[in-house]
Design an enzyme around this catalytic site. Structure first.
Site, PDB file in Angstrom:
ATOM      1  CG  ASN A   9      -1.521   1.274   1.454  1.00  0.00           C
ATOM      2  OD1 ASN A   9      -2.057   2.099   0.461  1.00  0.00           O
ATOM      3  ND2 ASN A   9      -2.182   1.405   2.658  1.00  0.00           N
ATOM      4  CE  LYS A  55       0.055   3.342   4.837  1.00  0.00           C
ATOM      5  NZ  LYS A  55       0.035   3.260   6.293  1.00  0.00           N
ATOM      6  CG  HIS A  98      -5.687   1.759   5.151  1.00  0.00           C
ATOM      7  ND1 HIS A  98      -5.345   2.633   5.991  1.00  0.00           N
ATOM      8  CD2 HIS A  98      -4.696   0.959   5.113  1.00  0.00           C
ATOM      9  CE1 HIS A  98      -4.273   2.513   6.514  1.00  0.00           C
ATOM     10  NE2 HIS A  98      -4.006   1.270   5.619  1.00  0.00           N
ATOM     11  CD  GLU A 152      -3.056   5.378   7.029  1.00  0.00           C
ATOM     12  OE1 GLU A 152      -2.848   5.423   5.603  1.00  0.00           O
ATOM     13  OE2 GLU A 152      -1.803   4.792   7.410  1.00  0.00           O
ATOM     14  CD  GLU A 160      -3.602  -2.824   7.263  1.00  0.00           C
ATOM     15  OE1 GLU A 160      -2.513  -2.751   6.674  1.00  0.00           O
ATOM     16  OE2 GLU A 160      -4.382  -1.500   7.018  1.00  0.00           O
ATOM     17  N   GLY A 165       2.578   2.160  10.753  1.00  0.00           N
ATOM     18  CA  GLY A 165       3.289   3.115  10.896  1.00  0.00           C
ATOM     19  C   GLY A 165       3.844   3.404  12.047  1.00  0.00           C
ATOM     20  CB  SER A 205       4.989  -2.101  11.908  1.00  0.00           C
ATOM     21  OG  SER A 205       4.614  -0.860  12.255  1.00  0.00           O
TER      22      SER A 205
HETATM   23  P1  PGA Z   1       2.816   0.071   7.522  1.00  0.00           P
HETATM   24  O1  PGA Z   1       1.392   0.424   7.061  1.00  0.00           O
HETATM   25  O2  PGA Z   1       3.235  -1.046   7.098  1.00  0.00           O
HETATM   26  O3  PGA Z   1       3.587   1.367   7.356  1.00  0.00           O
HETATM   27  O4  PGA Z   1       2.474   0.062   9.090  1.00  0.00           O
HETATM   28  C1  PGA Z   1       0.534  -0.543   6.755  1.00  0.00           C
HETATM   29  C2  PGA Z   1      -0.762  -0.214   6.024  1.00  0.00           C
HETATM   30  O5  PGA Z   1      -1.024   0.789   6.510  1.00  0.00           O
HETATM   31  O6  PGA Z   1      -1.459  -0.756   5.242  1.00  0.00           O
END
Ligand code: PGA
Length: 251
Positions: free
Chosen positions: A9, A11, A96, A98, A168, A174, A214
């Site tokens: 992803n 983003k 997601h 976010e 997730e 993140g 992560s």
């Molecule tokens: P990350 O993000 O690997 O940077 O923690 C995962 C995601 O948001 O899908």
């Protein structure tokens, strides 16, 4: 046997030319990865160029979101699922955290978007996961169950193969703080039980459930060793072709 899925992803990172350059660099690095499906999700503006450059390769392209509306119309700023398919995508990430956190995504909109993705003959990667407070309160499973029953309210048994679930935990995205393989396994097994209750044991057994939060080259193998973890949704570590390829080639 469930074929694992490793999805990147990206983003809101990378211009069109940066996206194409990363995709082109990734191609030879994962060309022999027959053990899993490889997916990358660039920003909307880069989807078509990336998909064109990946044609004939084993890398599939996903959008990170789509409209809840299934047909074209007067919806300024929206992009329909059939349009991302037209741009060369096979998958769409839906719900997601976010988007839930910053863009008012709710289980109701997740449900409509998942339906739109299925109607466009694409596969939805539907994200669920609790935040830190919910985990500390001991209500993580209830939260995730609610996201599944609400966000996939209209899912029928025949559409189950159009869905991939990504667990997730918000506290692991993140932050560098990954769920332990055991914590992730526990929730994945729970998610599979929810699908078994709602649909059938065999449908639940064929459902792919990805872990996200992560994921890095040094923790992917431990996660993939768990029986109910069928792949990963990778954010930060997918932006670089080499590190994403290391994750894809975990075995
Ligand atoms: P990350 O993000 O690997 O940077 O923690 C995962 C995601 O948001 O899908």
């Amino acid at each position: 046997m469930r074929k694992p899925v490793i999805a990147g992803n990206w983003k809101m990172y990378k211009t069109v030319s940066d996206s194409v350059a990363t995709a082109v660099a990734l191609k030879p690095l994962v060309a022999n990865a027959n053990h899993c499906e490889v997916i990358i999700a660039p920003v909307f503006t880069a989807l078509k160029s990336v998909a064109d450059r990946l044609e004939g390769s084993n890398i599939k392209v996903a959008a990170q979101n789509c409209a809840a509306e299934q047909r074209e119309g007067a919806f300024t700023g929206e992009v329909a699922a059939f349009m991302v398919r037209d741009a060369g995508c096979s998958h769409v990430i839906v719900g997601h955290s976010e988007r839930r956190q910053y863009f008012n995504e709710t289980d109701t909109s997740v449900n409509r978007k998942a339906q739109a993705v299925i109607a466009a003959d694409l596969t939805a990667i539907v994200c669920v996961g609790e935040d830190l407070t919910q985990r500390e309160q001991g209500i993580a499973e209830n939260v995730v169950r609610g996201q599944i029953t609400g966000g996939l309210r209209e899912l029928t048994a025949s559409d189950l193969d159009r869905i991939i679930v990504a667990y997730e935990p918000v506290w692991a995205i993140g932050t560098g703080r990954t769920a332990t393989p055991e914590q992730a396994q526990e929730m994945h097994a729970f998610i599979r039980r929810v699908f078994a209750e709602r649909h059938s044991q065999s449908a639940a057994e064929s459902l792919r459930i990805l872990y996200g939060g992560s994921v890095k080259p040094d923790n992917i193998a431990g996660l993939m060793a768990q029986p109910d973890i069928d792949g990963a949704l990778v954010g930060g570590a997918s932006l670089n072709a080499e590190s994403f390829a290391q994750i894809v080639n975990y075995k």
